[in-house]
Design an enzyme around this catalytic site. Structure first.
Site, PDB file in Angstrom:
ATOM      1  N   SER A   1     -13.369  -1.947  55.014  1.00  0.00           N
ATOM      2  CA  SER A   1     -14.352  -2.841  55.650  1.00  0.00           C
ATOM      3  C   SER A   1     -14.204  -4.192  54.959  1.00  0.00           C
ATOM      4  CB  SER A   1     -15.758  -2.293  55.409  1.00  0.00           C
ATOM      5  OG  SER A   1     -16.738  -3.280  55.675  1.00  0.00           O
TER       6      SER A   1
ATOM      7  N   TYR B   1     -21.928   1.761  49.721  1.00  0.00           N
ATOM      8  CA  TYR B   1     -21.038   1.658  50.887  1.00  0.00           C
ATOM      9  C   TYR B   1     -19.862   0.734  50.544  1.00  0.00           C
ATOM     10  CZ  TYR B   1     -19.282   0.468  55.536  1.00  0.00           C
ATOM     11  OH  TYR B   1     -18.464   0.272  56.621  1.00  0.00           O
TER      12      TYR B   1
ATOM     13  N   LYS C   1     -15.775   1.618  50.279  1.00  0.00           N
ATOM     14  CA  LYS C   1     -14.751   0.958  51.101  1.00  0.00           C
ATOM     15  C   LYS C   1     -13.706   0.263  50.216  1.00  0.00           C
ATOM     16  CE  LYS C   1     -16.174   2.511  54.871  1.00  0.00           C
ATOM     17  NZ  LYS C   1     -15.316   3.366  55.701  1.00  0.00           N
TER      18      LYS C   1
HETATM   19  N1  LIG Z   1     -19.240  -0.889  62.843  1.00  0.00           N
HETATM   20  C1  LIG Z   1     -18.943  -1.761  61.898  1.00  0.00           C
HETATM   21  O1  LIG Z   1     -19.455  -2.893  61.901  1.00  0.00           O
HETATM   22  C2  LIG Z   1     -17.960  -1.400  60.821  1.00  0.00           C
HETATM   23  C3  LIG Z   1     -17.535  -2.419  59.965  1.00  0.00           C
HETATM   24  C4  LIG Z   1     -16.621  -2.110  58.959  1.00  0.00           C
HETATM   25  C5  LIG Z   1     -16.127  -0.832  58.819  1.00  0.00           C
HETATM   26  N2  LIG Z   1     -16.583   0.146  59.656  1.00  0.00           N
HETATM   27  C6  LIG Z   1     -16.039   1.491  59.456  1.00  0.00           C
HETATM   28  O2  LIG Z   1     -15.514   1.985  60.668  1.00  0.00           O
HETATM   29  C7  LIG Z   1     -15.591   3.407  60.686  1.00  0.00           C
HETATM   30  C8  LIG Z   1     -16.247   3.836  61.993  1.00  0.00           C
HETATM   31  O3  LIG Z   1     -17.583   3.342  62.010  1.00  0.00           O
HETATM   32  P1  LIG Z   1     -18.410   3.136  63.353  1.00  0.00           P
HETATM   33  O4  LIG Z   1     -18.980   1.794  63.313  1.00  0.00           O
HETATM   34  O5  LIG Z   1     -17.592   3.566  64.502  1.00  0.00           O
HETATM   35  O6  LIG Z   1     -19.618   4.163  63.081  1.00  0.00           O
HETATM   36  P2  LIG Z   1     -20.357   5.212  64.022  1.00  0.00           P
HETATM   37  O7  LIG Z   1     -20.429   4.721  65.410  1.00  0.00           O
HETATM   38  O8  LIG Z   1     -21.618   5.544  63.302  1.00  0.00           O
HETATM   39  O9  LIG Z   1     -19.376   6.468  63.979  1.00  0.00           O
HETATM   40  C9  LIG Z   1     -19.164   7.171  62.789  1.00  0.00           C
HETATM   41  C10 LIG Z   1     -18.305   8.372  63.087  1.00  0.00           C
HETATM   42  O10 LIG Z   1     -18.103   9.080  61.860  1.00  0.00           O
HETATM   43  C11 LIG Z   1     -18.404  10.444  62.070  1.00  0.00           C
HETATM   44  N3  LIG Z   1     -18.933  11.075  60.867  1.00  0.00           N
HETATM   45  C12 LIG Z   1     -19.906  10.644  60.035  1.00  0.00           C
HETATM   46  N4  LIG Z   1     -20.118  11.543  59.072  1.00  0.00           N
HETATM   47  C13 LIG Z   1     -19.264  12.577  59.300  1.00  0.00           C
HETATM   48  C14 LIG Z   1     -19.006  13.803  58.658  1.00  0.00           C
HETATM   49  N5  LIG Z   1     -19.665  14.176  57.548  1.00  0.00           N
HETATM   50  N6  LIG Z   1     -18.051  14.616  59.186  1.00  0.00           N
HETATM   51  C15 LIG Z   1     -17.385  14.279  60.293  1.00  0.00           C
HETATM   52  N7  LIG Z   1     -17.575  13.121  60.957  1.00  0.00           N
HETATM   53  C16 LIG Z   1     -18.508  12.281  60.458  1.00  0.00           C
HETATM   54  C17 LIG Z   1     -19.460  10.449  63.147  1.00  0.00           C
HETATM   55  O11 LIG Z   1     -19.483  11.725  63.747  1.00  0.00           O
HETATM   56  P3  LIG Z   1     -20.841  12.393  64.325  1.00  0.00           P
HETATM   57  O12 LIG Z   1     -21.669  11.262  64.864  1.00  0.00           O
HETATM   58  O13 LIG Z   1     -20.321  13.325  65.355  1.00  0.00           O
HETATM   59  O14 LIG Z   1     -21.483  13.038  63.169  1.00  0.00           O
HETATM   60  C18 LIG Z   1     -18.959   9.344  64.059  1.00  0.00           C
HETATM   61  O15 LIG Z   1     -17.993   9.846  64.938  1.00  0.00           O
HETATM   62  C19 LIG Z   1     -16.405   3.814  59.457  1.00  0.00           C
HETATM   63  O16 LIG Z   1     -15.524   4.250  58.454  1.00  0.00           O
HETATM   64  C20 LIG Z   1     -17.090   2.516  59.054  1.00  0.00           C
HETATM   65  O17 LIG Z   1     -17.400   2.476  57.692  1.00  0.00           O
HETATM   66  C21 LIG Z   1     -17.476  -0.109  60.649  1.00  0.00           C
END
Ligand SMILES: NC(=O)c1ccc[n+]([C@@H]2O[C@H](COP(=O)([O-])OP(=O)(O)OC[C@H]3O[C@@H](n4cnc5c(N)ncnc54)[C@H](OP(=O)(O)O)[C@@H]3O)[C@@H](O)[C@H]2O)c1
Length: 258
Positions: A139, A152, A156
């Protein structure tokens, strides 16, 4: 181009957008998440685009279940690209305090150990085949840690370090490691807290950028560029200026972590 692709966190947000981005005739996708209903929705959309899909509701912390799914999948469709997108975030529940230790431990378990459980069974097979791509999710918070999410940001930063180290290690074996460092992407994760979120983009736009970065086998796939440059440059500011800049990113949890 990678055809057999496994994605963790495919039930939501960026993982789902990547599954749909990579879906198409000739693609075989392995989709992982915990929530079966949302995972099935992603699988259905990927199949509509012509992909063959195998999915499983598995917690990334369950090392044995992850290993079993990944090795079975690889035996049928040798994995070209493995994407560890699953992750959780957390904003300190009491403003001005660091996170509760138990919840911080859970976050590290999902973000760090979960990513290791995703790539560890497949990395040796890729190295033996002298082909493959491993993708971890960092991130921009790794470079510019927001004050209300220390754990967090630390998780990362660890993933960025792990990715860059293994990238150098695996290069001789023909395996490419990349780390994706998004800014703000409009997903349920970003919606779970309120803060200033400049240059927020859609998951679909982010998925296209990630795909382009992977096609070029980039080490760090960071976007949007202005925010990435700002995040890197603030590391060189005097402490008082850096702290003032980061205080613009104070955050408050809006929804419970799911
Ligand atoms: N969105 C942002 O602004 C942003 C920015 C920087 C980095 N990121 C990174 O991008 C990645 C995806 O994030 P996102 O924004 O798409 O978040 P999201 O919409 O909340 O999705 C998170 C995903 O991770 C899965 N997950 C969480 N805990 C889990 C566990 N214990 N076992 C298996 N699966 C698990 C969830 O599955 P379930 O819901 O089915 O449990 C969901 O599919 C993450 O690593 C996040 O840190 C996001």
């Amino acid at each position: 181009m990678a055809r057999n692709i496994v994605i963790s966190g495919a039930s939501s947000g960026l993982g789902r957008a990547l599954a749909i981005e990579f879906a198409g005739p000739g693609a075989t996708l392995g989709l992982l998440g915990r929530n079966s209903e949302r995972l099935d929705e992603t699988a259905a959309r990927a199949r509509e685009k012509g992909a063959v899909v195998r999915s499983a509701a598995v917690d990334v912390r369950d090392r044995d279940a992850m290993r079993s799914f990944l090795l079975d999948f690889d035996a049928a469709a040798p994995i070209d690209c493995i994407i560890a997108s699953a992750g959780v975030t957390m904003v300190t529940p009491v403003p001005g305090e660091v996170e509760d230790l138990t919840r911080a431990e859970e976050l590290f378990d999902v973000n760090l150990n979960g990513a290791m459980n995703t790539i560890a069974p497949i990395a040796p097979l890729m190295r033996r085949r002298r082909a493959g791509q491993i993708v971890l999710f960092g991130s921009l918070a790794a470079f510019a840690p927001p004050p209300d999410s220390p754990s967090y940001a630390a998780s990362k930063a660890a993933l960025v370090a792990f990715a860059l180290a293994t990238r150098a290690l695996y290069r001789a074996d023909g395996v490419s490691v990349s780390v994706v460092c998004p800014g703000f992407v409009d997903t349920p994760m970003a919606g779970s807290y309120s803060s200033w979120k400049p240059l927020m983009m859609s998951p679909e736009d982010a998925a296209r950028r990630i795909r382009r970065g992977l096609d070029r086998r980039k080490a760090i796939i960071a976007f949007p560029l202005p925010l990435y440059l700002a995040a890197r440059c603030q590391q060189w500011l005097p402490d008082s200026l850096r702290t003032a800049a980061m205080l613009r990113f104070r955050a408050v949890q809006r929804l419970p972590v799911r």
